[in-house]
Design a protein around this motif. Structure first.
Motif, PDB file in Angstrom:
ATOM      1  N   ARG A 154       2.429  -2.527   4.257  1.00 19.62           N
ATOM      2  CA  ARG A 154       1.060  -3.025   4.167  1.00 19.62           C
ATOM      3  C   ARG A 154       0.094  -2.063   4.860  1.00 19.62           C
ATOM      4  NH1 ARG A 154      -0.535  -8.089   3.018  1.00 19.62           N
ATOM      5  NH2 ARG A 154       1.161  -7.820   1.534  1.00 19.62           N
ATOM      6  N   ALA A 155       0.495  -1.521   6.003  1.00 24.24           N
ATOM      7  CA  ALA A 155      -0.366  -0.576   6.714  1.00 24.24           C
ATOM      8  C   ALA A 155      -0.571   0.703   5.905  1.00 24.24           C
ATOM      9  CB  ALA A 155       0.229  -0.242   8.077  1.00 24.24           C
ATOM     10  N   GLU A 156       0.497   1.194   5.276  1.00 23.39           N
ATOM     11  CA  GLU A 156       0.375   2.412   4.476  1.00 23.39           C
ATOM     12  C   GLU A 156      -0.545   2.188   3.278  1.00 23.39           C
ATOM     13  OE1 GLU A 156       1.384   5.354   5.138  1.00 23.39           O
ATOM     14  OE2 GLU A 156       2.710   4.999   6.847  1.00 23.39           O
ATOM     15  N   ASP A 157      -0.541   0.985   2.727  1.00 18.27           N
ATOM     16  CA  ASP A 157      -1.472   0.678   1.629  1.00 18.27           C
ATOM     17  C   ASP A 157      -2.920   0.814   2.099  1.00 18.27           C
ATOM     18  OD1 ASP A 157       0.587   0.174  -0.109  1.00 18.27           O
ATOM     19  OD2 ASP A 157       0.496  -2.009   0.085  1.00 18.27           O
ATOM     20  N   ILE A 158      -3.194   0.330   3.325  1.00 18.19           N
ATOM     21  CA  ILE A 158      -4.556   0.429   3.870  1.00 18.19           C
ATOM     22  C   ILE A 158      -4.920   1.890   4.113  1.00 18.19           C
ATOM     23  CG2 ILE A 158      -6.104  -0.324   5.697  1.00 18.19           C
ATOM     24  CD1 ILE A 158      -4.988  -2.589   3.930  1.00 18.19           C
ATOM     25  N   LEU A 159      -3.985   2.662   4.631  1.00 12.72           N
ATOM     26  CA  LEU A 159      -4.247   4.080   4.873  1.00 12.72           C
ATOM     27  C   LEU A 159      -4.466   4.825   3.561  1.00 12.72           C
ATOM     28  CD1 LEU A 159      -1.669   4.826   7.716  1.00 12.72           C
ATOM     29  CD2 LEU A 159      -4.158   4.645   7.938  1.00 12.72           C
ATOM     30  N   ASP A 160      -3.717   4.455   2.528  1.00  9.93           N
ATOM     31  CA  ASP A 160      -3.929   5.079   1.213  1.00  9.93           C
ATOM     32  C   ASP A 160      -5.334   4.774   0.695  1.00  9.93           C
ATOM     33  OD1 ASP A 160      -1.437   6.238   1.128  1.00  9.93           O
ATOM     34  OD2 ASP A 160      -0.515   4.653  -0.077  1.00  9.93           O
ATOM     35  N   LEU A 161      -5.780   3.539   0.917  1.00  5.82           N
ATOM     36  CA  LEU A 161      -7.135   3.175   0.503  1.00  5.82           C
ATOM     37  C   LEU A 161      -8.171   3.987   1.283  1.00  5.82           C
ATOM     38  CD1 LEU A 161      -9.164   1.381  -1.018  1.00  5.82           C
ATOM     39  CD2 LEU A 161      -8.894  -0.312   0.819  1.00  5.82           C
ATOM     40  N   LEU A 162      -7.954   4.159   2.580  1.00  7.03           N
ATOM     41  CA  LEU A 162      -8.883   4.950   3.391  1.00  7.03           C
ATOM     42  C   LEU A 162      -8.852   6.414   2.966  1.00  7.03           C
ATOM     43  CD1 LEU A 162     -10.877   4.961   5.735  1.00  7.03           C
ATOM     44  CD2 LEU A 162      -8.954   5.292   7.314  1.00  7.03           C
ATOM     45  N   ARG A 163      -7.666   6.894   2.632  1.00  9.93           N
ATOM     46  CA  ARG A 163      -7.538   8.280   2.169  1.00  9.93           C
ATOM     47  C   ARG A 163      -8.303   8.484   0.859  1.00  9.93           C
ATOM     48  NH1 ARG A 163      -2.565   8.230   2.510  1.00  9.93           N
ATOM     49  NH2 ARG A 163      -2.411   9.155   4.589  1.00  9.93           N
ATOM     50  N   GLU A 164      -8.169   7.521  -0.043  1.00  9.82           N
ATOM     51  CA  GLU A 164      -8.895   7.586  -1.309  1.00  9.82           C
ATOM     52  C   GLU A 164     -10.399   7.498  -1.070  1.00  9.82           C
ATOM     53  OE1 GLU A 164      -9.381   4.942  -5.433  1.00  9.82           O
ATOM     54  OE2 GLU A 164      -7.808   4.461  -3.973  1.00  9.82           O
ATOM     55  N   THR A 165     -10.797   6.673  -0.111  1.00  9.64           N
ATOM     56  CA  THR A 165     -12.215   6.486   0.186  1.00  9.64           C
ATOM     57  C   THR A 165     -12.844   7.756   0.752  1.00  9.64           C
ATOM     58  OG1 THR A 165     -11.838   4.135   0.636  1.00  9.64           O
ATOM     59  CG2 THR A 165     -13.845   5.117   1.546  1.00  9.64           C
ATOM     60  N   LEU A 166     -12.115   8.423   1.644  1.00  9.02           N
ATOM     61  CA  LEU A 166     -12.659   9.609   2.321  1.00  9.02           C
ATOM     62  C   LEU A 166     -12.380  10.899   1.568  1.00  9.02           C
ATOM     63  CD1 LEU A 166     -11.667   8.785   6.020  1.00  9.02           C
ATOM     64  CD2 LEU A 166     -13.846   8.340   4.870  1.00  9.02           C
ATOM     65  N   GLY A 167     -11.409  10.867   0.660  1.00 10.23           N
ATOM     66  CA  GLY A 167     -11.028  12.081  -0.049  1.00 10.23           C
ATOM     67  C   GLY A 167      -9.904  12.820   0.628  1.00 10.23           C
ATOM     68  N   SER A 168      -9.723  12.596   1.933  1.00 13.54           N
ATOM     69  CA  SER A 168      -8.654  13.253   2.687  1.00 13.54           C
ATOM     70  C   SER A 168      -8.436  12.488   3.986  1.00 13.54           C
ATOM     71  CB  SER A 168      -9.013  14.707   2.993  1.00 13.54           C
ATOM     72  OG  SER A 168      -8.028  15.303   3.817  1.00 13.54           O
ATOM     73  N   LEU A 169      -7.190  12.352   4.393  1.00 10.78           N
ATOM     74  CA  LEU A 169      -6.876  11.680   5.655  1.00 10.78           C
ATOM     75  C   LEU A 169      -5.480  12.111   6.081  1.00 10.78           C
ATOM     76  CD1 LEU A 169      -7.931   9.446   7.685  1.00 10.78           C
ATOM     77  CD2 LEU A 169      -6.394   7.896   6.453  1.00 10.78           C
ATOM     78  N   LYS A 170      -5.417  12.837   7.195  1.00 13.31           N
ATOM     79  CA  LYS A 170      -4.131  13.309   7.688  1.00 13.31           C
ATOM     80  C   LYS A 170      -3.724  12.476   8.903  1.00 13.31           C
ATOM     81  CE  LYS A 170      -4.751  18.036   5.998  1.00 13.31           C
ATOM     82  NZ  LYS A 170      -4.749  19.475   6.348  1.00 13.31           N
ATOM     83  N   VAL A 171      -2.744  11.619   8.692  1.00 12.58           N
ATOM     84  CA  VAL A 171      -2.265  10.754   9.765  1.00 12.58           C
ATOM     85  C   VAL A 171      -0.743  10.690   9.728  1.00 12.58           C
ATOM     86  CG1 VAL A 171      -4.320   9.294   9.833  1.00 12.58           C
ATOM     87  CG2 VAL A 171      -2.436   8.681   8.333  1.00 12.58           C
ATOM     88  N   THR A 172      -0.163  10.450  10.893  1.00 15.49           N
ATOM     89  CA  THR A 172       1.271  10.183  10.999  1.00 15.49           C
ATOM     90  C   THR A 172       1.459   9.037  11.985  1.00 15.49           C
ATOM     91  OG1 THR A 172       1.456  11.866  12.738  1.00 15.49           O
ATOM     92  CG2 THR A 172       2.046  12.532  10.493  1.00 15.49           C
ATOM     93  N   PRO A 173       2.543   8.272  11.853  1.00 18.53           N
ATOM     94  CA  PRO A 173       2.798   7.212  12.831  1.00 18.53           C
ATOM     95  C   PRO A 173       2.858   7.788  14.241  1.00 18.53           C
ATOM     96  CG  PRO A 173       4.242   6.961  10.933  1.00 18.53           C
ATOM     97  CD  PRO A 173       3.560   8.296  10.773  1.00 18.53           C
ATOM     98  N   LEU A 174       2.281   7.088  15.180  1.00 17.95           N
ATOM     99  CA  LEU A 174       2.319   7.529  16.573  1.00 17.95           C
ATOM    100  C   LEU A 174       3.773   7.648  17.019  1.00 17.95           C
ATOM    101  CD1 LEU A 174       0.295   8.069  18.956  1.00 17.95           C
ATOM    102  CD2 LEU A 174       0.838   5.756  19.724  1.00 17.95           C
ATOM    103  N   ALA A 175       4.102   8.739  17.706  1.00 14.17           N
ATOM    104  CA  ALA A 175       5.474   8.976  18.150  1.00 14.17           C
ATOM    105  C   ALA A 175       5.473   9.422  19.612  1.00 14.17           C
ATOM    106  CB  ALA A 175       6.145  10.028  17.278  1.00 14.17           C
ATOM    107  N   THR A 176       6.527   9.048  20.331  1.00 13.96           N
ATOM    108  CA  THR A 176       6.614   9.363  21.761  1.00 13.96           C
ATOM    109  C   THR A 176       7.833  10.229  22.058  1.00 13.96           C
ATOM    110  OG1 THR A 176       7.764   7.242  22.078  1.00 13.96           O
ATOM    111  CG2 THR A 176       5.390   7.296  22.506  1.00 13.96           C
ATOM    112  N   GLN A 177       7.790  10.863  23.218  1.00 18.11           N
ATOM    113  CA  GLN A 177       8.876  11.761  23.620  1.00 18.11           C
ATOM    114  C   GLN A 177      10.205  11.023  23.715  1.00 18.11           C
ATOM    115  OE1 GLN A 177       8.727  15.001  24.008  1.00 18.11           O
ATOM    116  NE2 GLN A 177       6.517  15.381  23.998  1.00 18.11           N
ATOM    117  N   THR A 178      10.177   9.825  24.274  1.00 14.46           N
ATOM    118  CA  THR A 178      11.385   9.015  24.369  1.00 14.46           C
ATOM    119  C   THR A 178      11.368   7.975  23.262  1.00 14.46           C
ATOM    120  OG1 THR A 178      11.418   9.269  26.779  1.00 14.46           O
ATOM    121  CG2 THR A 178      12.767   7.496  25.852  1.00 14.46           C
ATOM    122  N   LEU A 179      12.426   7.910  22.493  1.00 16.23           N
ATOM    123  CA  LEU A 179      12.483   6.921  21.431  1.00 16.23           C
ATOM    124  C   LEU A 179      12.440   5.514  22.030  1.00 16.23           C
ATOM    125  CD1 LEU A 179      15.270   8.431  19.137  1.00 16.23           C
ATOM    126  CD2 LEU A 179      12.799   8.446  18.754  1.00 16.23           C
TER     127      LEU A 179
END
Length: 316
Positions: A154-179
């Motif tokens: 569901r979150a990726e669907d929203i990001l895809d919509l934002l990407r389509e809206t802006l024309g470009s959107l470079k995002v990745t899930p937040l990640a930390t040094q320790t899993l």
């Protein structure tokens, strides 16, 4: 307004570089872009649709984005027609039976597929429409996006919509040094490793390394012998209920998702006592900025607990 879940994403493009303006467009330009991709009523043949909506609903007077101190609030509206497969199957079975009885032959698989498509097309306009709003928090100063969704899909669907809206959107899930799964298991195994401002909850999910399945426990003493014995068999904590000094309670997942958010009483009381003059729009914005400021600090603490953020590569 208060988020129940939080899926976090890092925007790529450091402040000051050429990508910054692409990632955080001016407020007016963003508002216009959101309106151009706004939600519209479903057409008779539409099964689903996703578009932007005013976070404050009708009270927002068509305002598609709210910004306070660099924090932006957006809302997407998902509409989908509910047409149960059982309803389609029942109608299909009846039509197949009628054809076979009247023509004295078996209906082929290809004919059934065509009939099913036809039935779906005929029933779809009469199906109920379910609408669901999903809020998005955009911290423009820190390049962070948080989505109030319970699933990554569901979150990726929203990001895809934002990407389509802006024309470009470079995002990745937040990640930390320790899993998270490693940190949560360590915190359960050894209380001395827990940060001083961490409060252990009473809910856990333990995964086995093999095929022994998943064990879930609620309202249990996580420092009790039963949990410790399970950890000794090699199980790892994939979900763990935690708290931050009474400010925020949540369930941390192994993909760094925060679920079942519960904000501290002091913050809720501050929002309740804010002078909004019974203005619903002002109340929304007050609640939002208080929540955003609290989450900003609490996320920084969580990232610190997990050894800091990794320098993930921007998507190509």
């Amino acid at each position: 307004m208060w988020f129940k879940n939080l899926l976090l994403y890092r925007l790529h493009g450091a402040p000051g570089d050429a990508q910054e303006s692409a990632q955080a467009p001016p407020l007016d330009a963003l508002g216009d872009a959101l309106e151009a991709h706004a939600s519209r009523p479903l057409g008779s043949a539409d099964a689903r649709r996703l578009g932007w909506t005013a976070p404050a609903g009708r009270l927002g007077s068509g305002q598609y984005v709210h910004e306070i101190q660099g924090h932006r609030l957006l809302s997407a509206l998902r509409q989908e027609r509910l047409l149960p497969a059982s309803v389609v199957k029942e109608e299909l079975d009846e039509q197949v039976a009628d054809i076979e009885a009247s023509e004295g032959r078996k209906v082929t698989r290809k004919e059934k597929t065509s009939l099913k498509e036809q039935i779906t097309e005929e029933l779809l306009p009469r199906a109920f429409v379910r609408s669901q709003k999903t809020d998005l928090w955009w911290d423009t100063r820190r390049g962070l996006i948080g989505i109030n969704a319970s699933s990554r899909t569901r979150a990726e669907d929203i990001l895809d919509l934002l990407r389509e809206t802006l024309g470009s959107l470079k995002v990745t899930p937040l990640a930390t040094q320790t899993l998270p799964i490693r940190a949560m298991t360590t915190w359960l195994n050894d209380p001395a490793t827990r940060p001083t401002d961490m409060q252990l909850g009473d809910q856990v999910e333990l995964k086995a390394k093999g095929d022994d399945g998943v064990l879930r426990a609620r309202q249990v003493d996580l420092d009790g012998d039963d949990i410790q014995q399970l950890l000794e068999t090699g199980r790892q904590a994939s979900k763990l209920a935690l708290g931050i000094e009474g400010r925020l309670n949540f369930v941390l997942h192994d993909d760094l998702a925060l679920k079942s958010l519960r904000f501290g009483d002091a913050l809720i009381e501050e929002a309740d006592h804010a002078d909004d003059g019974d203005d619903a729009l002002l109340r929304l914005e007050t609640d939002f900025i208080l929540m955003a400021q609290a989450l900003t600090e609490d996320i920084e603490r969580l990232i610190g607990w997990l050894g800091g953020e990794t320098q993930s590569q921007a998507p190509s």
